[in-house]
Design a protein around this motif. Structure first.
Motif, PDB file in Angstrom:
ATOM      1  N   GLN A 104      33.243  32.463  40.402  1.00  0.00           N
ATOM      2  CA  GLN A 104      32.768  33.339  39.570  1.00  0.00           C
ATOM      3  C   GLN A 104      34.430  33.454  38.652  1.00  0.00           C
ATOM      4  O   GLN A 104      34.629  33.131  37.820  1.00  0.00           O
ATOM      5  N   ILE A 105      35.402  34.464  39.387  1.00  0.00           N
ATOM      6  CA  ILE A 105      35.830  34.791  38.873  1.00  0.00           C
ATOM      7  C   ILE A 105      37.384  33.805  39.031  1.00  0.00           C
ATOM      8  O   ILE A 105      37.906  33.188  37.473  1.00  0.00           O
ATOM      9  N   ALA A 106      37.642  32.634  39.431  1.00  0.00           N
ATOM     10  CA  ALA A 106      38.301  31.483  39.132  1.00  0.00           C
ATOM     11  C   ALA A 106      37.596  30.792  37.935  1.00  0.00           C
ATOM     12  O   ALA A 106      38.753  30.556  37.294  1.00  0.00           O
ATOM     13  N   ARG A 107      36.619  30.957  37.940  1.00  0.00           N
ATOM     14  CA  ARG A 107      36.175  30.135  36.270  1.00  0.00           C
ATOM     15  C   ARG A 107      36.793  30.628  35.448  1.00  0.00           C
ATOM     16  O   ARG A 107      37.233  30.745  34.062  1.00  0.00           O
ATOM     17  N   TYR A 108      36.841  31.975  35.453  1.00  0.00           N
ATOM     18  CA  TYR A 108      36.838  32.985  34.400  1.00  0.00           C
ATOM     19  C   TYR A 108      38.377  32.446  34.126  1.00  0.00           C
ATOM     20  O   TYR A 108      39.311  32.538  33.241  1.00  0.00           O
ATOM     21  N   ASN A 109      39.233  32.607  35.513  1.00  0.00           N
ATOM     22  CA  ASN A 109      40.911  32.192  35.085  1.00  0.00           C
ATOM     23  C   ASN A 109      41.297  30.911  34.277  1.00  0.00           C
ATOM     24  O   ASN A 109      42.042  30.290  34.353  1.00  0.00           O
ATOM     25  N   LEU A 110      39.995  30.085  34.896  1.00  0.00           N
ATOM     26  CA  LEU A 110      40.246  28.707  34.287  1.00  0.00           C
ATOM     27  C   LEU A 110      41.051  28.735  32.308  1.00  0.00           C
ATOM     28  O   LEU A 110      41.876  28.951  31.680  1.00  0.00           O
ATOM     29  N   VAL A 111      40.317  29.936  31.980  1.00  0.00           N
ATOM     30  CA  VAL A 111      40.547  30.183  30.607  1.00  0.00           C
ATOM     31  C   VAL A 111      41.460  31.922  30.672  1.00  0.00           C
ATOM     32  O   VAL A 111      41.840  31.397  29.203  1.00  0.00           O
ATOM     33  N   LEU A 112      41.738  32.549  31.312  1.00  0.00           N
ATOM     34  CA  LEU A 112      42.570  33.844  31.382  1.00  0.00           C
ATOM     35  C   LEU A 112      44.069  33.524  31.728  1.00  0.00           C
ATOM     36  O   LEU A 112      44.612  34.076  31.570  1.00  0.00           O
ATOM     37  N   ASP A 113      44.201  32.350  32.836  1.00  0.00           N
ATOM     38  CA  ASP A 113      45.250  31.936  33.146  1.00  0.00           C
ATOM     39  C   ASP A 113      45.872  33.364  34.338  1.00  0.00           C
ATOM     40  O   ASP A 113      47.133  33.930  33.846  1.00  0.00           O
ATOM     41  N   ALA A 114      45.407  34.688  34.622  1.00  0.00           N
ATOM     42  CA  ALA A 114      46.100  35.811  35.291  1.00  0.00           C
ATOM     43  C   ALA A 114      46.920  35.072  36.078  1.00  0.00           C
ATOM     44  O   ALA A 114      46.413  34.210  36.878  1.00  0.00           O
ATOM     45  N   ASP A 115      47.752  35.995  37.127  1.00  0.00           N
ATOM     46  CA  ASP A 115      49.140  35.877  37.980  1.00  0.00           C
ATOM     47  C   ASP A 115      48.267  36.033  38.872  1.00  0.00           C
ATOM     48  O   ASP A 115      48.508  35.588  40.750  1.00  0.00           O
ATOM     49  N   TYR A 116      47.235  37.277  39.486  1.00  0.00           N
ATOM     50  CA  TYR A 116      46.475  38.325  40.490  1.00  0.00           C
ATOM     51  C   TYR A 116      44.708  37.618  40.093  1.00  0.00           C
ATOM     52  O   TYR A 116      45.149  38.604  38.705  1.00  0.00           O
ATOM     53  N   LEU A 117      44.449  38.056  41.274  1.00  0.00           N
ATOM     54  CA  LEU A 117      42.550  38.243  41.134  1.00  0.00           C
ATOM     55  C   LEU A 117      42.294  39.068  42.060  1.00  0.00           C
ATOM     56  O   LEU A 117      42.773  39.518  42.703  1.00  0.00           O
TER      57      LEU A 117
END
Length: 148
Positions: A104-117
């Protein structure tokens, strides 16, 4: 509320219509105190008080679009340049942190491009640093403190 694996913080509570509300210092309003909200509020205080992230760079519970689906992230920490430093996914303490949560968080990060999760249920915290070149994340012991 459930004792969480965070330091103890000071919160403001009130009762309204037979519900307990907790004050969200980011949204500047009282919100219904549910188990996931308890984790989210503890995490916000952890980021501000322990990791020294400025309140002005933190955003809570906003909508984002992923493949035309509306989703809501829990917490985002921006960098001063407007890019995203950190995404946090909060779950209620009784929710197990498993592969689905990381997906779920990886899918969000496809859009958001955060350095850290960061993924937490308040009891267990997992921290990752993104490796965009190799399209993977590396687990860390902790997330870095804020530095300008």
């Amino acid at each position: 509320m459930h004792k969480l694996n965070f330091p103890t913080y000071q919160f403001r509570f009130k009762n309204s219509e037979n519900k307990v509300l907790i004050f969200d210092i980011i949204r500047k309003k009282f919100v219904v105190l549910q188990p996931e909200e308890w984790v989210r509020q503890n995490c916000v205080h952890f980021l501000i008080e322990d990791k020294k992230y400025p309140k002005s760079l933190i955003n809570v519970e906003k909508e984002l679009k992923i493949n035309d689906l509306s989703k809501r992230y829990d917490i985002i920490v921006y960098k001063p340049d407007g890019s995203i430093q950190l995404i946090v996914e909060c779950k209620a303490p009784k929710i197990e942190i498993n592969q689905n949560v990381f997906d779920q968080i990886a899918r969000y990060n496809l859009v958001l491009d955060a350095d850290y999760l960061m993924v937490t249920n308040g009891l267990n915290h997992y921290y990752c640093q993104m490796d965009f070149e190799n399209e993977q994340y590396q687990f860390l012991r902790d997330i870095p403190e804020y530095n300008t």
